[in-house]
Design an enzyme around this catalytic site. Structure first.
Site, short mmCIF file in Angstrom:
data_model
loop_
_atom_site.label_atom_id
_atom_site.label_comp_id
_atom_site.label_asym_id
_atom_site.label_seq_id
_atom_site.Cartn_x
_atom_site.Cartn_y
_atom_site.Cartn_z
CG LEU A 1 -1.98 -1.11 1.24
CD1 LEU A 1 -2.78 -1.07 2.54
CD2 LEU A 1 -2.90 -1.04 0.04
CG HIS B 1 4.77 -7.00 2.99
ND1 HIS B 1 5.22 -6.83 1.70
CD2 HIS B 1 4.20 -5.82 3.35
CE1 HIS B 1 4.94 -5.59 1.30
NE2 HIS B 1 4.31 -4.96 2.29
CG HIS C 1 5.93 -2.02 6.18
ND1 HIS C 1 6.37 -1.02 5.34
CD2 HIS C 1 5.09 -2.78 5.45
CE1 HIS C 1 5.82 -1.17 4.14
NE2 HIS C 1 5.05 -2.24 4.18
#
Length: 166
Positions: free
Chosen positions: A92, A133, A137
């Site tokens: 995103l 994933h 971040h």
């Protein structure tokens, strides 16, 4: 609840190692609810707090992409990984980008749930990919850090064009 603004590359917050959550209070619970709403609003299957501008070790995931199936992990730490597989991922915070990324096929991690209970979870396949994933971040890493130099250069050029146009 409200939909939060997603930070996009090259936002500085995406490159910081997120801070541990010291206390799960009403502000954290509100943030988590807003993150869940934002994740579904933007058709995601995972979202980490740095992606909404908050440098805290919080993630929400829903590999099934169905409201009611989301899970919340706070201060997550991967304690075991095995196997490896390639798979395409989007992000995103990197709009329009998809890349093939190598991830562990199976992981075991520990975290706090939204009630502050320590949990240990075993994840495989797509679920493991989503968690890894989002864990990246929390460490200030993006999927472009997991591809070849040439592919990373091409993706960054594509993202910079989007920034110039937008």
């Amino acid at each position: 609840m409200s939909v939060l603004k997603i930070e996009s590359y090259p936002s500085d917050v995406l490159r910081k190692v997120a801070e541990p959550v010291k206390e799960i209070d009403d502000d954290i619970r509100r943030l988590v609810q807003d993150m869940i709403e934002t994740m579904y609003h933007d058709d995601g299957v995972g979202l980490a707090a740095p992606q909404v501008g908050v440098s805290k070790r919080i993630m929400v995931v829903s590999p099934e992409a169905e409201p009611g199936t989301e899970q919340v992990y706070i201060n997550l730490e991967i304690i075991h990984h095995e196997g490896a597989e390639l798979g395409y991922e989007g992000c995103l915070s990197l709009p329009g980008v998809a890349a093939e990324v190598k991830r562990a096929q199976k992981i075991i991690f520990k975290a706090l749930d939204i009630s502050g209970n320590e949990i240990q979870v075993e994840a495989e396949d797509f679920f493991a990919r989503v968690v890894q994933h989002e864990a990246d971040h929390l460490e200030g890493k993006l999927l472009i850090d997991r591809v070849s130099f040439t592919e990373r250069t091409d993706i960054i050029k594509q993202l910079n064009k989007q920034i110039m146009i937008g």
